[in-house]
Write a protein that holds these residues in place. Structure first.
Motif, PDB file in Angstrom:
ATOM      1  N   ASP A 243      94.973  51.250 -21.404  1.00  0.00           N
ATOM      2  CA  ASP A 243      95.159  50.565 -22.689  1.00  0.00           C
ATOM      3  C   ASP A 243      96.623  50.235 -22.925  1.00  0.00           C
ATOM      4  OD1 ASP A 243      92.483  50.650 -23.238  1.00  0.00           O
ATOM      5  OD2 ASP A 243      92.622  52.224 -24.765  1.00  0.00           O
TER       6      ASP A 243
ATOM      7  N   GLU B 189      81.481  47.934 -26.794  1.00  0.00           N
ATOM      8  CA  GLU B 189      81.459  47.992 -28.254  1.00  0.00           C
ATOM      9  C   GLU B 189      80.439  47.002 -28.811  1.00  0.00           C
ATOM     10  OE1 GLU B 189      84.749  47.985 -31.865  1.00  0.00           O
ATOM     11  OE2 GLU B 189      85.339  47.339 -29.865  1.00  0.00           O
TER      12      GLU B 189
ATOM     13  N   ASP C  37      93.056  58.354 -30.130  1.00  0.00           N
ATOM     14  CA  ASP C  37      91.943  58.279 -29.182  1.00  0.00           C
ATOM     15  C   ASP C  37      91.802  59.563 -28.371  1.00  0.00           C
ATOM     16  OD1 ASP C  37      91.446  55.730 -30.083  1.00  0.00           O
ATOM     17  OD2 ASP C  37      92.351  54.735 -28.347  1.00  0.00           O
TER      18      ASP C  37
ATOM     19  N   LYS D 189      85.635  47.399 -22.383  1.00  0.00           N
ATOM     20  CA  LYS D 189      85.508  48.197 -23.594  1.00  0.00           C
ATOM     21  C   LYS D 189      85.008  47.345 -24.760  1.00  0.00           C
ATOM     22  CE  LYS D 189      88.851  51.078 -24.430  1.00  0.00           C
ATOM     23  NZ  LYS D 189      90.114  51.804 -24.495  1.00  0.00           N
ATOM     24  N   ASN D 190      85.479  46.115 -24.863  1.00  0.00           N
ATOM     25  CA  ASN D 190      84.974  45.207 -25.901  1.00  0.00           C
ATOM     26  C   ASN D 190      83.488  44.930 -25.711  1.00  0.00           C
ATOM     27  OD1 ASN D 190      87.335  44.899 -27.369  1.00  0.00           O
ATOM     28  ND2 ASN D 190      87.993  43.109 -26.207  1.00  0.00           N
TER      29      ASN D 190
ATOM     30  N   ASN E  90      92.338  56.433 -19.398  1.00  0.00           N
ATOM     31  CA  ASN E  90      91.918  55.347 -20.283  1.00  0.00           C
ATOM     32  C   ASN E  90      93.084  54.870 -21.146  1.00  0.00           C
ATOM     33  OD1 ASN E  90      90.050  53.632 -21.865  1.00  0.00           O
ATOM     34  ND2 ASN E  90      90.402  55.182 -23.437  1.00  0.00           N
TER      35      ASN E  90
ATOM     36  N   ASP F 234      81.653  51.681 -32.883  1.00  0.00           N
ATOM     37  CA  ASP F 234      83.089  51.410 -32.880  1.00  0.00           C
ATOM     38  C   ASP F 234      83.750  52.207 -31.755  1.00  0.00           C
ATOM     39  OD1 ASP F 234      83.221  54.004 -33.814  1.00  0.00           O
ATOM     40  OD2 ASP F 234      83.984  53.489 -35.784  1.00  0.00           O
ATOM     41  N   ARG F 235      85.000  51.901 -31.496  1.00  0.00           N
ATOM     42  CA  ARG F 235      85.695  52.532 -30.365  1.00  0.00           C
ATOM     43  C   ARG F 235      85.852  54.031 -30.519  1.00  0.00           C
ATOM     44  NH1 ARG F 235      89.306  48.605 -27.084  1.00  0.00           N
ATOM     45  NH2 ARG F 235      88.184  46.719 -27.577  1.00  0.00           N
ATOM     46  N   ASP F 236      86.075  54.486 -31.730  1.00  0.00           N
ATOM     47  CA  ASP F 236      86.221  55.934 -31.933  1.00  0.00           C
ATOM     48  C   ASP F 236      84.942  56.661 -31.522  1.00  0.00           C
ATOM     49  OD1 ASP F 236      88.807  55.654 -32.843  1.00  0.00           O
ATOM     50  OD2 ASP F 236      88.239  55.635 -34.960  1.00  0.00           O
TER      51      ASP F 236
ATOM     52  N   LEU G 201      82.707  55.567 -29.383  1.00  0.00           N
ATOM     53  CA  LEU G 201      82.584  55.456 -27.933  1.00  0.00           C
ATOM     54  C   LEU G 201      83.439  56.483 -27.218  1.00  0.00           C
ATOM     55  CD1 LEU G 201      82.498  51.572 -27.461  1.00  0.00           C
ATOM     56  CD2 LEU G 201      80.620  53.192 -27.108  1.00  0.00           C
ATOM     57  N   HIS G 202      84.620  56.762 -27.749  1.00  0.00           N
ATOM     58  CA  HIS G 202      85.483  57.795 -27.150  1.00  0.00           C
ATOM     59  C   HIS G 202      84.790  59.147 -27.181  1.00  0.00           C
ATOM     60  CE1 HIS G 202      89.400  55.932 -26.324  1.00  0.00           C
ATOM     61  NE2 HIS G 202      89.082  55.091 -27.293  1.00  0.00           N
TER      62      HIS G 202
END
Length: 122
Positions: free
Chosen positions: A61, A11, A82, A7-8, A57, A17-19, A21-22
């Motif tokens: 996490d 990104e 998320d 995931k990193n 997911n 950003d992760r949001d 990507l979700h």
């Protein structure tokens, strides 16, 4: 490579950003499942696939959060945010496709009336 590292990497590579990507991943899962199962986005099955992937997911996490109580609380709070980010757009697509499909494809009656008005009188 661990799930968190993947995931990193995503990104870093995408610049998102992760949001974000979700959101993109959730819509992508919904569309891919609809395509491969030959079902409409109006079907509950692609939406269920998204929620299963979202919870999977978040489970991964949560597992990577370690044993620190503060980290577990933080991971739990982030998990709900998320899941909210992941499910909002697929839920809207499901509801629109199911109950208001004309929003996606236009009104067939408008096309008929336009075609009738454009046709010459015989």
């Amino acid at each position: 490579m661990q799930w968190f590292e993947i995931k990193n990497w995503l990104e870093l590579v995408t610049g998102l950003d992760r949001d974000s990507l979700h959101i993109y991943a959730a819509v992508g899962v919904q569309l891919v499942v609809a395509l491969f199962t030959r079902r409409s986005v109006a079907s509950i099955w692609p939406w269920l696939a998204v929620i299963i992937v979202a919870f999977g997911n978040e489970y991964l996490d949560y597992q990577s959060a370690g044993d620190d109580p503060d980290a577990l609380v933080r991971a739990s709070e982030e998990a709900w945010r998320d899941i909210w980010n992941s499910m909002l757009l697929p839920t809207l697509l499901l509801l629109i496709a199911r109950f208001w499909p004309q929003w996606l494809v236009g009104k067939s009656e408008d096309k008929k009336s336009t075609a009738a008005a454009a046709a010459p009188d015989a």
